[in-house]
Each structure stands twice: as C-alpha cells, then as structure tokens.
Design a protein around this motif. Structure first.
Motif, short mmCIF file in Angstrom:
data_model
loop_
_atom_site.label_atom_id
_atom_site.label_comp_id
_atom_site.label_asym_id
_atom_site.label_seq_id
_atom_site.Cartn_x
_atom_site.Cartn_y
_atom_site.Cartn_z
N SER A 78 0.95 -1.24 -0.01
CA SER A 78 -0.06 0.08 -0.21
C SER A 78 0.86 1.25 -0.02
O SER A 78 1.71 1.36 0.90
N ARG A 104 0.03 5.79 0.40
CA ARG A 104 -0.75 6.55 0.19
C ARG A 104 -0.18 7.82 -0.77
O ARG A 104 0.29 7.75 -1.01
N ASP A 149 4.48 3.23 0.23
CA ASP A 149 4.41 2.30 1.00
C ASP A 149 5.19 1.32 0.26
O ASP A 149 4.85 0.89 -0.86
N HIS A 174 7.09 -2.98 7.34
CA HIS A 174 6.24 -2.27 6.56
C HIS A 174 6.33 -0.90 6.64
O HIS A 174 6.02 -0.34 7.52
N ASP A 213 -9.32 -2.17 -2.02
CA ASP A 213 -9.02 -3.12 -0.63
C ASP A 213 -7.93 -2.50 0.02
O ASP A 213 -8.02 -2.26 1.31
N ILE A 214 -6.74 -2.45 -0.47
CA ILE A 214 -5.64 -1.77 0.11
C ILE A 214 -5.87 -0.27 0.50
O ILE A 214 -5.50 0.21 1.81
N ALA A 257 -8.71 0.90 1.44
CA ALA A 257 -9.52 0.92 2.72
C ALA A 257 -8.82 0.67 4.08
O ALA A 257 -8.93 0.94 5.10
N LYS A 258 -8.10 -0.24 3.71
CA LYS A 258 -7.16 -0.82 4.82
C LYS A 258 -6.29 0.38 5.37
O LYS A 258 -6.29 0.57 6.61
N SER A 259 -5.61 0.95 4.52
CA SER A 259 -4.69 1.95 5.03
C SER A 259 -5.45 3.09 5.51
O SER A 259 -4.71 3.58 6.34
N GLU A 304 -8.21 3.07 7.08
CA GLU A 304 -8.53 2.59 8.35
C GLU A 304 -7.69 2.63 9.42
O GLU A 304 -7.86 3.09 10.65
N GLU A 305 -6.35 2.35 9.00
CA GLU A 305 -5.31 2.14 10.11
C GLU A 305 -4.80 3.76 10.49
O GLU A 305 -4.50 3.88 11.54
N SER A 364 -7.36 4.88 12.71
CA SER A 364 -7.30 4.47 14.27
C SER A 364 -6.22 5.22 15.00
O SER A 364 -6.09 5.09 16.28
#
Length: 371
Positions: free
Chosen positions: A33, A35, A39, A56, A182-183, A185-187, A189-190, A193
């Motif tokens: 990933s 942004r 990444d 990562h 998919d990548i 959305a996960k990035s 959301e992380e 957080s």
C-alpha cells in the motif's frame, strides 16, 4: 531539453537495475500500500543471525512532522548476504543522486511558488489543495533552506497528535500503483485508528548566518524512531545540491554544522530514502511577529539497497505549518501533510490533476528544553 533529461533519468534507472541481481522483492514491492507517502516492503538486518524482520514502511513526508514513517513488523525473512552488497548499495545511491540532480536541472525554468498574503494559512482549511510548482529562486546561491521564526531556535519537547485525516479525491487514489480499493480501505482505516493518539519527540532548530532552520539530521531520526515506536534509523546524512551545498555555505561564511536542505537516510535494513526540497515559503500572521505560517514541498526517493531489482519509489508532498508563540518557552501549532501522486509511481497521476489525494492534520505543542 526536458525530454532529454527524462530519458537520462530513465537510463540511470535501467543501469541501476542491471547492477542489481534479480530477487523476489520486485513482486513484493508492487503489492504494498502507498498513500502518497510511498508504502513498500523492506527487510531489516538482524544483529544476531541471518534472519531479519520485514518492516512495512509507510513514509509520511513532513517536517513539523515531516519525514514521518510508520513501521510495522510484518514477519521474518531471510536476508541474502553477498560480498558485493556494498558495491550494489553504492550503485543505487549514486543513481538516486544523479536522478536528483537531473530533476533539479529540469525544474530550473519554473517560477518560485508564491502564495498571496494569507493564502498559506488558507491551505490549512481547504479540502482541495493543488501542489505548487517547484521553486528555483536560489538554485545557484547554494545556501537555500526553509527558515523559521527566530523564536523557534533551540531544542523542544514536542507532542504531535493526529486530529483528522481525509481522502479528498476518493479512496482509490491512495490504493497504491494499481489503485486497489481493498488496500486503500485498509490503509485509511489504519490511519484513522491513530486519531487522538499523541506522539512525543524532540525537535531542534538552529541559528545560521541566514536564519533559523531545522536540524534535519537530529529531527529526521527523532520523527522516524518515535513514530515507529522503535529505532529504525541507522544514519542520516546531508547531500549537496545546487541550491544548498556545503561548499557554498562555507564560502559565504557558514559553518560545517549548518543544516542543508537535502538529506539521505539509511534504515536498519537494506533501504534508503533521499529527500529533496522542491519549494518553500512563509509569512508572518501578526504585527508582533508571534504568529507565523510556512510551507515546504518535497520529493522523496525510496530504494532498496540489497540485491533487489525493485525500482525506486518516488513521492511528492507538501508540509504546511502555523506556529504561535505563547511565551519564550511555549509554542502551539498546527501541521497539515498533503500527499500527491507522482507520474513515476502512480497510474492515477493524470486523473488526480496535481491535487492532494490525502490530507492529515495534526496539533503541535512545543515546550522548550532547559539548557
């Protein structure tokens, strides 16, 4: 001329790849990933055995948070060893240096980015941000840098807290080279957080003949290690470019300790990051000089320095700050990191039309360290 320079950059990359043996890292680096901050997967050397922790690394270019990386354990991998690894390391870093010089040459005909009065602070609130063009006002001066208000001189205990993050153009623009939702959305959301979680670090600004500027060697290590939660930096060095180099600094009355604007960071593993300044500007926001706003645009080149044939990853970003001096020992501020796609790394570059694809807003609290 511009076409010749781009072709020369491409030749440098091709030559660098030929010097590196083929490994599976190429397939891995395309999955990661990114942004706007690149990444990618890199391997960290182990002091105890031939295994290392794959980390990562997500670069978030910033300076008041600039050059922040988030580093997460991703598992153990074997790190190939070779007596020629030093030569490969030198070859790829040399390629990065040549690429940086060529990019600086290509930008020489562009105008210095200038925001109208009050427009820098407006960029803190605008949802859509366009990256200003590179600057070249002091390309041949040799002492160019981002200079901050004089009252920032010294060392500070800093608390930096993420308060908001957004993707103004949509999630697909932060989904890596393939624009994977998919990548993305996960990035995203992380990143969300981490809202409200303060990070403590120390930052230092030093006085030079030309003004107060950031001690980049100290600050880069502080940012990377503290945002990673562990020591990930092996060393940080200054690199000479036309607009900011040691020979010019010394010739014009500066010192060996004066910061330069370009840095080269080696990680505790086969990875390196070179950061070039593209442009900068600042303005006073109050008559008494206690409120200040500034911005800096930068380009980062990430490369693996082992046997990997994975291509370097190039990223562009803008850091925007506001600072307010409360008293001699207390400063409050805000930092916005705006991330942009790059033509060399992102398939959606032209669709983004030079607009920021992600925005991250932080509060800054600075307390002066007693001398």
């Amino acid at each position: 001329m511009a076409l010749y320079i781009r072709l020369s950059c491409l030749m440098v990359l091709i030559i660098s790849y030929i010097l590196l043996p083929i490994t599976d890292a190429f397939s891995e680096i395309r999955k990661v990933s990114r942004r706007q901050h690149a990444d990618f997967m890199s391997s960290a050397n182990s002091d105890d055995d031939s295994q290392a922790i794959a980390i990562h690394v997500r670069q978030r270019s910033n300076r008041g948070g600039r050059t922040i990386l988030d580093v997460d354990d991703a598992g153990e991998v074997n790190v190939p060893s070779s007596s020629s690894s030093c030569n490969r390391r030198k070859a790829i870093i040399k390629g990065m240096s040549i690429m940086g010089s060529l990019m600086a040459l290509e930008s020489m005909g562009t105008a210095q980015p200038v925001y109208a009065a009050g427009k820098i602070v407006d960029q803190m609130n605008n949802e859509i941000i366009t990256m200003p063009p590179p600057g070249r006002a002091s390309e041949f001066q040799g002492v160019d840098n981002m200079y901050f208000p004089s009252w920032l001189e010294g060392e500070w205990e800093v608390t930096q807290t993420l308060v908001e993050t957004s993707t103004p153009l949509g999630l697909k623009f932060i989904g890596g080279p393939a624009a994977s939702l998919d990548i993305a959305a996960k990035s995203f959301e992380e990143q969300r957080s981490k809202i409200g979680i303060p990070v403590s670090l120390r930052l230092r600004w030093v006085k030079t003949k030309w003004g107060v500027c950031e001690d980049r060697l100290f600050n880069i290590r502080q940012r990377l290690d503290n945002f990673a939660g562990r020591k990930v930096v092996a060393s940080v060095l200054y690199a000479d470019v036309g607009g900011s180099n040691r020979a010019s600094v010394l010739a014009l009355g500066g010192t060996e300790a004066d910061p330069l604007q370009t840095t080269l960071c080696y990680y505790k593993g086969p990875a390196a990051q070179k950061v070039f300044m593209l442009g900068h500007g600042d303005e006073s926001l109050s008559d008494d000089g206690n409120q200040w706003a500034g911005f800096e645009t930068s380009r980062s080149i990430f490369a693996l320095t082992n046997k990997s044939t994975a291509p370097p990853v190039t990223t562009d970003s803008e850091s925007i700050w506001t600072f307010e001096r409360i008293d001699n020992d207390t400063v409050k501020g805000r930092l916005r990191l705006a991330d942009f796609l790059n033509a060399q790394s992102d398939t959606l570059y032209f669709e983004a039309r030079n607009r920021a694809v992600s925005l991250s807003d932080y509060t800054l609290e600075l307390k002066r360290v007693a001398q």
